[in-house]
Design an enzyme around this catalytic site. Structure first.
Site, mmCIF file in Angstrom:
data_model
loop_
_atom_site.group_PDB
_atom_site.id
_atom_site.type_symbol
_atom_site.label_atom_id
_atom_site.label_comp_id
_atom_site.label_asym_id
_atom_site.label_seq_id
_atom_site.Cartn_x
_atom_site.Cartn_y
_atom_site.Cartn_z
ATOM 1 C CG HIS A 1 -3.409 2.738 -4.514
ATOM 2 N ND1 HIS A 1 -4.315 2.621 -3.483
ATOM 3 C CD2 HIS A 1 -2.309 3.306 -3.982
ATOM 4 C CE1 HIS A 1 -3.766 3.076 -2.370
ATOM 5 N NE2 HIS A 1 -2.552 3.514 -2.642
ATOM 6 C CG ASP B 1 -2.789 5.457 0.906
ATOM 7 O OD1 ASP B 1 -2.592 5.243 -0.298
ATOM 8 O OD2 ASP B 1 -2.429 4.670 1.803
ATOM 9 C CD GLU C 1 -0.214 0.511 -2.548
ATOM 10 O OE1 GLU C 1 0.964 0.516 -2.209
ATOM 11 O OE2 GLU C 1 -1.140 0.765 -1.737
ATOM 12 C CD GLU C 2 -3.337 1.037 0.791
ATOM 13 O OE1 GLU C 2 -2.391 0.459 1.336
ATOM 14 O OE2 GLU C 2 -3.415 2.275 0.706
ATOM 15 C CG ASP D 1 0.274 5.499 -3.241
ATOM 16 O OD1 ASP D 1 -0.613 6.004 -2.528
ATOM 17 O OD2 ASP D 1 0.647 4.317 -3.124
ATOM 18 C CG HIS E 1 -2.455 2.607 5.791
ATOM 19 N ND1 HIS E 1 -1.474 1.655 5.788
ATOM 20 C CD2 HIS E 1 -2.560 3.025 4.500
ATOM 21 C CE1 HIS E 1 -0.999 1.508 4.560
ATOM 22 N NE2 HIS E 1 -1.635 2.340 3.756
#
Ligand SMILES: [Zn+2]
Length: 453
Positions: free
Chosen positions: A276, A288, A322-323, A350, A420
């Site tokens: 993503h 990520d 995606e997030e 991912d 994140h």
């Protein structure tokens, strides 16, 4: 063993003599480890474009960059698939401050959760009550009205399978706000989703349940979560002030970015690979999921460079959003269904750009047996785990058409140090590990492509 050449004239004939499946797989890895651009490509994405939350100008720049990259590599078709995405903004820096405790005032390292509403400029000041997880909300429901609820359930440190530990704990981040709001809470604080004990707050999305009041939500670092928990044991009451300026804006037009190599025998059957393109708005989205995107493009470049023209159509896909919504994965599967594009298999990377150790999968027993049978080709390259269930968030919606879903499985012990956070930057990605992941996906695409499905 079968082989197919895109530019037969460019390759010397003796390369083909005695070409076995294993030697083709080995060539893919050797090419990736000796002359792959995947690492500088990731550096560009991280350093020149940076983090790229859905709806941001940087996300649009990442769409343009990956599209151009695939055009430059000469993929047969490169196109953008329109997707409407949510547009959430963090705004000014969050304040999460213990205003009353035995230890006096203390600022906690915090990030608002994605999709959260803000507190507004006047903030929220209230007494804090700690819960150990979702189950305890119900038990303490009579005490939550007018309070800030602190979810302190840790990611189980003793669980080797870090993604499983994440799955067990992340429900607090996803639904804690709605659960607490049900009983009149004013805001929630979540212990960051990591097994590490450090000062890095981890953001991530929450989902407000319909017909429930929406309240602000923040995550604090694990070290600060321990500090707050200590204060709650020694001081009654502990009061906290939260001020966040985040907000949800109008949806924005964005895109999945798709590049493909057309199949010579089954052009209407598809294999998709990628990651993503969006990331959180802190750090650089390196693991990520910049890594997965760049590996997906690299997998196709490797096949093309080695003259391994595919029988099925193979796509590199950069899914968007995606997030904090999953709009890209949903739109991709919908379009595939509408256009009658039969997706044989999809591979997602991912789980970070770490050392690949295998593949996870979701599919029929027959599909999984075929994957397991290929394990021997990968053993010389360090991949051994082929039996765990999995796949990927973006390819998940393809399950409705029976697509074999496969996830690249890297070593997972370090992923949740960066996930994140502001620490998810290019420097934490190892060049060879990233290259090995790209080669693994290219090799698997080659094997899938050789068979009939
Ligand atoms: Zn991701």
């Amino acid at each position: 063993m079968k082989y197919r050449l895109l530019f037969p004239a460019l390759l010397s004939a003796f390369v083909l003599i005695g070409q076995t499946t294993q030697s083709t797989i080995d060539q893919i890895y050797q090419e990736a480890l000796s002359s792959s651009p995947v690492y500088p490509n990731l550096e560009y994405l991280c350093k020149k474009i940076g983090n790229r939350l859905s709806g941001s100008p940087a996300a649009a720049a990442a769409v343009a960059y990956t599209r151009q990259l695939m055009i430059d590599y000469g993929f047969d078709t490169v196109f953008l698939q329109p997707v409407m995405v949510p547009h959430w903004e963090r705004g000014n820096k969050e304040i999460v401050r213990i205003t009353q405790s035995n230890a006096g005032q203390m600022d906690l390292k915090a990030l608002a959760l994605g999709n959260s509403i803000g507190t507004g400029p006047n903030g929220i000041r209230a007494q804090v009550i700690e819960v150990s997880g979702m189950d305890e909300v119900e038990k303490q429901k009579d005490k939550l009205k007018g309070k800030i609820v602190f979810f302190n359930g840790p990611m189980e440190p003793a669980n080797y399978h870090t993604f499983q530990a994440y799955g067990n704990a992340v429900i607090q981040r996803a639904y804690g706000a709605s659960e607490a709001a049900k009983y009149g809470a004013l805001a929630v604080i979540i212990r960051s989703m990591t097994q590490a004990l450090d000062d890095e707050p981890h953001t991530g999305s929450l989902r407000y349940k319909p017909n429930m009041p929406q309240i602000p939500a923040v995550a604090i670092s694990t070290r600060d979560a321990d500090r707050l928990s200590q204060q709650l044991k020694h001081t009654k009451p502990v009061e906290i002030y939260i001020e966040t300026h985040c907000r949800m804006l109008e949806p924005v037009q964005s895109y999945n970015v798709i590049g493909q190599l057309n199949g010579s025998e089954h052009p209407d059957s598809y294999l998709s690979v990628g990651g993503h393109l969006d990331s959180w708005d802190v750090g650089e989205g390196a693991h990520d999921d910049g890594a997965g995107c760049m590996q997906g493009i690299e997998a196709l470049r490797l096949l093309r460079t080695l003259g391994l023209a595919p029988r099925h159509t193979i796509r590199a896909v950069m899914w968007i959003n995606e997030e904090n919504g999953g709009a890209g994965g949903t739109a991709y599967a919908q379009q595939a269904l509408q256009n009658g594009e039969k997706h044989v298999a999809a591979i997602e990377s991912d789980r970070g750009g770490f050392l690949p150790i295998g593949f996870t999968s979701t599919g029929t027993d027959e599909q999984k047996a075929r994957l397991a049978a290929w394990r021997e080709y990968f053993l010389p390259w360090g991949l051994h785990s082929f039996d765990l269930p999995g796949g990927g968030a973006d390819i998940g919606p393809l399950a409705q058409q029976g697509t074999f879903l496969i996830g690249l499985l890297p070593d997972g012990q370090r992923y949740f140090r960066y996930h994140h956070t502001a620490a998810d930057v290019f420097e934490t990605v190892d060049r060879r590990e990233l290259e090995l992941g790209a080669a693994s996906m290219a090799a698997l695409l080659y094997l899938i492509d050789q068979e009939s499905w």
